[in-house]
Design an enzyme around this catalytic site. Structure first.
Site, mmCIF file in Angstrom:
data_model
loop_
_atom_site.group_PDB
_atom_site.id
_atom_site.type_symbol
_atom_site.label_atom_id
_atom_site.label_comp_id
_atom_site.label_asym_id
_atom_site.label_seq_id
_atom_site.Cartn_x
_atom_site.Cartn_y
_atom_site.Cartn_z
ATOM 1 C CB SER A 162 -0.879 -0.011 1.251
ATOM 2 O OG SER A 162 -1.395 1.269 1.501
ATOM 3 C CE1 TYR A 195 -4.218 -1.910 4.993
ATOM 4 C CE2 TYR A 195 -3.398 0.283 4.465
ATOM 5 C CZ TYR A 195 -3.856 -0.952 4.055
ATOM 6 O OH TYR A 195 -3.945 -1.229 2.713
HETATM 7 N N1 LIG Z 1 -8.569 -0.079 -1.971
HETATM 8 C C1 LIG Z 1 -7.460 0.632 -1.831
HETATM 9 O O1 LIG Z 1 -7.448 1.838 -2.069
HETATM 10 C C2 LIG Z 1 -6.178 -0.033 -1.422
HETATM 11 C C3 LIG Z 1 -5.018 0.764 -1.356
HETATM 12 C C4 LIG Z 1 -3.808 0.175 -0.970
HETATM 13 C C5 LIG Z 1 -3.777 -1.175 -0.684
HETATM 14 N N2 LIG Z 1 -4.913 -1.932 -0.739
HETATM 15 C C6 LIG Z 1 -4.810 -3.356 -0.429
HETATM 16 O O2 LIG Z 1 -5.432 -4.074 -1.467
HETATM 17 C C7 LIG Z 1 -6.045 -5.242 -0.945
HETATM 18 C C8 LIG Z 1 -7.519 -5.295 -1.316
HETATM 19 O O3 LIG Z 1 -8.177 -4.145 -0.804
HETATM 20 P P1 LIG Z 1 -9.705 -3.830 -1.115
HETATM 21 O O4 LIG Z 1 -9.838 -2.362 -1.142
HETATM 22 O O5 LIG Z 1 -10.162 -4.656 -2.242
HETATM 23 O O6 LIG Z 1 -10.366 -4.324 0.252
HETATM 24 P P2 LIG Z 1 -11.580 -5.336 0.523
HETATM 25 O O7 LIG Z 1 -11.810 -5.259 1.996
HETATM 26 O O8 LIG Z 1 -12.713 -5.035 -0.384
HETATM 27 O O9 LIG Z 1 -10.972 -6.729 0.126
HETATM 28 C C9 LIG Z 1 -10.226 -7.545 1.013
HETATM 29 C C10 LIG Z 1 -10.873 -8.918 1.018
HETATM 30 O O10 LIG Z 1 -10.109 -9.742 1.912
HETATM 31 C C11 LIG Z 1 -11.009 -10.508 2.676
HETATM 32 N N3 LIG Z 1 -10.384 -10.860 3.950
HETATM 33 C C12 LIG Z 1 -10.151 -10.043 5.015
HETATM 34 N N4 LIG Z 1 -9.633 -10.751 6.020
HETATM 35 C C13 LIG Z 1 -9.530 -12.035 5.588
HETATM 36 C C14 LIG Z 1 -9.088 -13.234 6.196
HETATM 37 N N5 LIG Z 1 -8.654 -13.235 7.458
HETATM 38 N N6 LIG Z 1 -9.125 -14.376 5.470
HETATM 39 C C15 LIG Z 1 -9.593 -14.381 4.186
HETATM 40 N N7 LIG Z 1 -10.040 -13.267 3.574
HETATM 41 C C16 LIG Z 1 -10.008 -12.112 4.267
HETATM 42 C C17 LIG Z 1 -12.220 -9.615 2.875
HETATM 43 O O11 LIG Z 1 -13.394 -10.352 3.194
HETATM 44 C C18 LIG Z 1 -12.307 -8.887 1.542
HETATM 45 O O12 LIG Z 1 -13.175 -9.538 0.653
HETATM 46 C C19 LIG Z 1 -5.764 -5.226 0.553
HETATM 47 O O13 LIG Z 1 -4.598 -5.972 0.796
HETATM 48 C C20 LIG Z 1 -5.515 -3.767 0.838
HETATM 49 O O14 LIG Z 1 -4.712 -3.604 1.992
HETATM 50 C C21 LIG Z 1 -6.107 -1.384 -1.096
#
Ligand SMILES: NC(=O)c1ccc[n+]([C@@H]2O[C@H](COP(=O)([O-])OP(=O)(O)OC[C@H]3O[C@@H](n4cnc5c(N)ncnc54)[C@H](O)[C@@H]3O)[C@@H](O)[C@H]2O)c1
Length: 338
Positions: free
Chosen positions: A143, A168
């Site tokens: 991230s 985080y």
């Molecule tokens: N959306 C953003 O702007 C952004 C920015 C930087 C990094 N990220 C990273 O990208 C990834 C996806 O983010 P997103 O925005 O799609 O979030 P999201 O919450 O929509 O997706 C994450 C998914 O992981 C699942 N999850 C959480 N804990 C879990 C566990 N213990 N076991 C199995 N599944 C689990 C959740 O149910 C969810 O469906 C993450 O790693 C996040 O840190 C996202």
């Protein structure tokens, strides 16, 4: 794609993960995803994301057996072992794309130990599977938050990221350290992708663009943290997915890979400008309640994407106005309140 290959995607029911699964399937790949439907936001949204993947597969004549989702937790080692054993027994060559995480900066301050459990121990479990089941290619989500209060812009992968300002961000930096350790000791190729604020259809409801769109549309007051001058590099989901697919092609082609890449749009938008774009796309004025900056929030993010351009041919194309217009169009087409 050879039928012995499979992408094991974690978090495939979430925002980015569901788009990724869909794109992989479209590209002819076989996908198995693990997601625990974490209650961070309404799990019904995640079920709808999976339904959307299945509907797209049906429309496009994609063989249903190429996609399987498993409800379960990355903290559950036994479950992981049984999935990987099954894939190995079926003769599959596995590539891991680890997307699952507890997302969100502010909630991580309220429950730091849980973020450590899921994002660090859970990630280590995934890397352990790679080690034990001879998986040689792993991509994982990091991230932009690892840059903390970095003053120098744009943020480069060369910059020091030793000063996270939220639990985080700390867990994401820890993932990068874990990745290097597993690469060094076990020769696992690793690409970490530092996503910069991703938005678009299916965006998490806690993130500014989806929250503000909903609130402007419903005439609700927007809590506005800071004076509106904070800047973000907002990245449209299609560009992020192109970046992940490019990273996948790269890691599959090369050997001895350990890389970290910024995936951003490399353009910044202030919070004030963001609200103006949303107002114009929704066609209503925002009502704003000015509040102090929140702890953990970084003042700016801005990606230097020259490394990703050079190494994997990453080439994002979506300007914020166009991306917000597409998001609002999608928002309007939903029959349920996102
Ligand atoms: N959306 C953003 O702007 C952004 C920015 C930087 C990094 N990220 C990273 O990208 C990834 C996806 O983010 P997103 O925005 O799609 O979030 P999201 O919450 O929509 O997706 C994450 C998914 O992981 C699942 N999850 C959480 N804990 C879990 C566990 N213990 N076991 C199995 N599944 C689990 C959740 O149910 C969810 O469906 C993450 O790693 C996040 O840190 C996202």
């Amino acid at each position: 794609m050879g039928s012995n290959q499979v992408c094991f995607v974690t978090g495939g029911a979430g925002f980015i993960g569901s788009h990724l699964c869909e794109a992989l399937l479209r590209g002819g790949r076989e996908v198995v995803t693990l997601d625990n439907f974490d209650p961070f936001y309404d799990p019904a949204i995640k079920h709808r994301n999976l339904q959307a993947i299945e509907a797209a597969m049906q429309n496009e004549g994609i063989e249903p057996s190429r996609f399987r989702w498993v409800e379960g937790d990355i903290r559950d080692r036994e479950l992981l072992e049984s999935i990987f054993t099954g894939l190995k027994e079926a003769g599959k060559q596995i590539t891991i794309i680890h997307i699952a995480a507890k997302a969100g900066v502010r909630p991580s301050i309220d429950n730091a130990p849980l973020y450590t459990e899921v994002n660090i121990v859970g990630t280590q479990n995934i890397f352990e599977m790679a080690k034990s089941f001879d998986v040689k290619k792993v991509i994982y989500a990091s991230s932009s938050s690892v840059y903390g209060e970095n003053k120098k812009v744009p943020f480069s992968e060369e910059d020091l990221v030793d000063y996270p300002i939220s639990p985080y961000a700390m867990t994401k930096k820890a993932n990068e350290l874990l990745a290097h350790t597993y690469h060094h000791l076990y020769g696992i190729d690793m690409v970490g992708l530092r996503f910069f604020t991703v938005y678009g259809p299916r965006q998490r409801p806690d993130l500014a663009i989806s929250k503000f769109t909903r609130m402007v549309d419903h005439g609700e007051t927007i809590p506005f943290y800071g004076d509106g001058s904070t800047r973000r590099d907002y990245t449209y989901i299609d560009d992020i997915i192109e970046g992940v697919l490019a990273a996948l092609r790269y890691i599959e082609k090369e050997s001895s890979v350990y890389e970290i890449l910024n995936l951003g749009e490399s353009q910044t938008t202030t919070l004030q400008e963001l609200v103006a774009h949303i107002e114009s796309a929704v066609g209503k004025k925002a009502i704003i309640d000015m509040l102090p900056m929140q702890p953990g929030d970084v003042p700016q993010t801005y990606a230097d994407i020259s490394k990703a351009r050079r190494l994997i041919g990453y080439d994002p194309k979506t300007l914020i106005e166009a991306g917000i217009a597409k998001y609002v169009e999608w928002y309007r087409a939903q029959e349920y309140g996102y």
